[in-house]
Design a protein around this motif. Structure first.
Motif, PDB file in Angstrom:
ATOM      1  N   GLN A  87       0.833  -1.202   0.000  1.00  0.00           N
ATOM      2  CA  GLN A  87       0.000   0.000   0.000  1.00  0.00           C
ATOM      3  C   GLN A  87       0.870   1.256   0.000  1.00  0.00           C
ATOM      4  OE1 GLN A  87      -2.428  -0.779   3.449  1.00  0.00           O
ATOM      5  NE2 GLN A  87      -4.068  -1.731   2.253  1.00  0.00           N
ATOM      6  N   SER A  88       1.969   1.212   0.761  1.00  0.00           N
ATOM      7  CA  SER A  88       2.901   2.351   0.797  1.00  0.00           C
ATOM      8  C   SER A  88       3.599   2.546  -0.535  1.00  0.00           C
ATOM      9  CB  SER A  88       3.953   2.138   1.889  1.00  0.00           C
ATOM     10  OG  SER A  88       3.364   2.081   3.155  1.00  0.00           O
ATOM     11  N   PHE A  89       3.979   1.422  -1.182  1.00  0.00           N
ATOM     12  CA  PHE A  89       4.735   1.480  -2.440  1.00  0.00           C
ATOM     13  C   PHE A  89       3.877   1.893  -3.631  1.00  0.00           C
ATOM     14  CE2 PHE A  89       7.714  -2.176  -0.869  1.00  0.00           C
ATOM     15  CZ  PHE A  89       8.247  -1.325   0.079  1.00  0.00           C
TER      16      PHE A  89
ATOM     17  N   LEU B 231       3.179   0.300  -9.863  1.00  0.00           N
ATOM     18  CA  LEU B 231       1.915   0.797 -10.394  1.00  0.00           C
ATOM     19  C   LEU B 231       1.035   1.307  -9.251  1.00  0.00           C
ATOM     20  CD1 LEU B 231       1.134  -2.185 -12.768  1.00  0.00           C
ATOM     21  CD2 LEU B 231       1.519   0.162 -13.525  1.00  0.00           C
ATOM     22  N   PRO B 232       0.102   2.192  -9.542  1.00  0.00           N
ATOM     23  CA  PRO B 232      -0.935   2.475  -8.538  1.00  0.00           C
ATOM     24  C   PRO B 232      -1.758   1.190  -8.337  1.00  0.00           C
ATOM     25  CG  PRO B 232      -0.903   4.166 -10.251  1.00  0.00           C
ATOM     26  CD  PRO B 232      -0.040   3.035 -10.738  1.00  0.00           C
ATOM     27  N   LEU B 233      -1.780   0.688  -7.137  1.00  0.00           N
ATOM     28  CA  LEU B 233      -2.381  -0.621  -6.867  1.00  0.00           C
ATOM     29  C   LEU B 233      -3.641  -0.482  -6.032  1.00  0.00           C
ATOM     30  CD1 LEU B 233       0.963  -2.398  -5.910  1.00  0.00           C
ATOM     31  CD2 LEU B 233      -0.315  -2.740  -8.040  1.00  0.00           C
ATOM     32  N   SER B 234      -4.682  -1.181  -6.434  1.00  0.00           N
ATOM     33  CA  SER B 234      -5.909  -1.192  -5.648  1.00  0.00           C
ATOM     34  C   SER B 234      -5.782  -2.210  -4.519  1.00  0.00           C
ATOM     35  CB  SER B 234      -7.105  -1.557  -6.535  1.00  0.00           C
ATOM     36  OG  SER B 234      -7.023  -2.918  -6.938  1.00  0.00           O
ATOM     37  N   ALA B 235      -6.660  -2.083  -3.534  1.00  0.00           N
ATOM     38  CA  ALA B 235      -6.660  -3.041  -2.419  1.00  0.00           C
ATOM     39  C   ALA B 235      -6.933  -4.446  -2.929  1.00  0.00           C
ATOM     40  CB  ALA B 235      -7.701  -2.631  -1.385  1.00  0.00           C
ATOM     41  N   ALA B 236      -7.805  -4.571  -3.929  1.00  0.00           N
ATOM     42  CA  ALA B 236      -8.130  -5.897  -4.470  1.00  0.00           C
ATOM     43  C   ALA B 236      -6.932  -6.509  -5.193  1.00  0.00           C
ATOM     44  CB  ALA B 236      -9.326  -5.787  -5.417  1.00  0.00           C
ATOM     45  N   GLN B 237      -6.180  -5.689  -5.928  1.00  0.00           N
ATOM     46  CA  GLN B 237      -4.986  -6.193  -6.618  1.00  0.00           C
ATOM     47  C   GLN B 237      -3.937  -6.671  -5.620  1.00  0.00           C
ATOM     48  OE1 GLN B 237      -4.330  -2.580  -8.905  1.00  0.00           O
ATOM     49  NE2 GLN B 237      -4.640  -3.709 -10.823  1.00  0.00           N
TER      50      GLN B 237
END
Length: 197
Positions: free
Chosen positions: A92-94, A125-131
């Motif tokens: 989440q931080s990255f 990449l911008p990552l979603s919680a689901a990803q």
């Protein structure tokens, strides 16, 4: 000459096997905690040397390879998460940011110590919680610095990656290892060189 990889990491073992040289693995069992005000780069280098020294103490006639990797996020050392929750927090931080992975390797025969550090710059990449959840459930990368298992599904976390050695991010920079081994007269392209007295 006996070649020893100072590691219990299956990833480093698999990487060194690519060179098709006979070797054995020994776990160095050292304290990997950073010292006060120690940079991530210096931590990786120190641990690579300490691992090498630790195994040389038990096998003084061997040629020993020690390596360590530390993720560097905004100057902070990021280690192995160890749990799902910690890995989730790391990723989440990255998300959407750049992380520098410092991979240090030391090769020594007990007399001469060679040390290199290979940086790998990874843009996440911008990552979603689901990803993030799917990746963690699939890979369970809890024993990997920064939770980024780039040799597997972790590559899908990345927007870009820059390094002089593509094997560095996986945990052992093989180009640097080859350079160092040749200094000690061991050539992966001439496996009989390891048998020289």
């Amino acid at each position: 000459m006996t070649l020893i990889l100072a590691s219990s990491s299956p990833y480093r073992r698999e990487l060194l096997q690519r060179l098709q040289l006979p070797f054995q693995c020994c776990s160095p069992e050292i304290d990997e905690q950073p010292q006060p005000d120690e940079s991530p780069r210096d931590l990786a280098k120190r641990l690579a040397v300490e691992k090498t020294r630790r195994i040389l103490a038990d096998f003084p006639d061997a040629l020993v390879i020690g390596s360590d990797q530390v993720a560097d996020f905004n100057g902070q050392a990021i280690g192995k998460p160890g749990s799902h929750q910690a890995a989730q927090a790391q990723l989440q931080s990255f998300s959407g940011h750049t992380v520098l992975f410092h991979t240090a390797v030391c090769v020594s025969d007990g007399k001469q110590f060679l040390l290199e550090e290979i940086p790998t710059e990874c843009r996440f990449l911008p990552l979603s919680a689901a990803q993030i959840q799917y990746y963690l459930e699939t890979e369970q990368p809890y024993d990997t610095a920064g939770s980024a298992k780039a040799e597997a599904l972790g590559i899908a976390l990345m927007d870009s990656m820059r390094s002089d050695d593509p094997s560095a991010l996986i945990g052992l920079p093989l180009m640097a290892v080859c350079r160092m081994l040749r200094t000690f007269g061991v050539d992966p392209l001439n496996p009989l060189s390891l048998a020289k007295p």
